[in-house]
Scaffold this motif. Structure first.
Motif, PDB file in Angstrom:
ATOM      1  N   ALA A  39       0.958  -1.136   0.072  1.00 51.59           N
ATOM      2  CA  ALA A  39       0.058  -0.059  -0.107  1.00 51.59           C
ATOM      3  C   ALA A  39       0.831   1.240   0.104  1.00 51.59           C
ATOM      4  O   ALA A  39       0.350   2.158  -0.869  1.00 51.59           O
ATOM      5  CB  ALA A  39      -0.939  -0.096   1.350  1.00 51.59           C
ATOM      6  N   GLY A  40       1.823   1.115   0.793  1.00 51.64           N
ATOM      7  CA  GLY A  40       2.785   2.349   0.771  1.00 51.64           C
ATOM      8  C   GLY A  40       3.683   2.749  -0.547  1.00 51.64           C
ATOM      9  O   GLY A  40       3.739   3.952  -1.146  1.00 51.64           O
ATOM     10  N   GLY A  41       3.862   1.457  -1.193  1.00 49.20           N
ATOM     11  CA  GLY A  41       4.290   1.856  -2.582  1.00 49.20           C
ATOM     12  C   GLY A  41       3.503   2.251  -3.465  1.00 49.20           C
ATOM     13  O   GLY A  41       3.844   3.331  -4.280  1.00 49.20           O
ATOM     14  N   LEU A  42       2.344   1.884  -3.464  1.00 52.79           N
ATOM     15  CA  LEU A  42       1.226   2.551  -4.420  1.00 52.79           C
ATOM     16  C   LEU A  42       1.021   3.902  -4.025  1.00 52.79           C
ATOM     17  O   LEU A  42       0.977   4.910  -4.904  1.00 52.79           O
ATOM     18  CB  LEU A  42      -0.086   1.695  -4.172  1.00 52.79           C
ATOM     19  N   VAL A  43       0.982   4.436  -2.639  1.00 55.96           N
ATOM     20  CA  VAL A  43       0.639   5.569  -2.295  1.00 55.96           C
ATOM     21  C   VAL A  43       1.867   6.516  -2.668  1.00 55.96           C
ATOM     22  O   VAL A  43       1.676   7.599  -3.335  1.00 55.96           O
ATOM     23  CB  VAL A  43       0.431   5.589  -0.868  1.00 55.96           C
ATOM     24  N   GLY A  44       3.023   6.056  -2.476  1.00 56.76           N
ATOM     25  CA  GLY A  44       4.299   6.759  -2.707  1.00 56.76           C
ATOM     26  C   GLY A  44       4.281   7.012  -4.155  1.00 56.76           C
ATOM     27  O   GLY A  44       4.795   8.158  -4.477  1.00 56.76           O
TER      28      GLY A  44
END
Length: 74
Positions: A39-44
């Motif tokens: 999820a963090g990779g997508l948001v980043g």
């Protein structure tokens, strides 16, 4: 609003709400770490963009997912 950002928030919400329902102990923490990193990779990527945004978001999301599902946190 940016379509990528909306998609990233939707995926992060689904992962966060469904990732750890029926697991226990270290399995739960592992799933929390992996889900947070995804999820963090997508948001980043949606917010900052490029490899630096994706890797930074994945690192931050993985850490937060790990800490949120730590069995000793309570």
């Amino acid at each position: 609003m940016n379509i990528k950002l909306m998609a990233a928030v939707a995926v992060a919400s689904v992962v966060g709400l469904s990732g750890c329902a029926n697991t226990a102990g270290s399995d739960r923490q592992t799933l929390g770490t992996l889900g947070g990193a995804a999820a963090g990779g997508l948001v980043g990527d949606a917010v900052i963009g490029g490899p630096l945004g994706t890797l930074g978001g994945a690192a931050a999301g993985g850490y937060l997912g790990n800490r949120a599902t730590d069995p000793q946190r309570r």
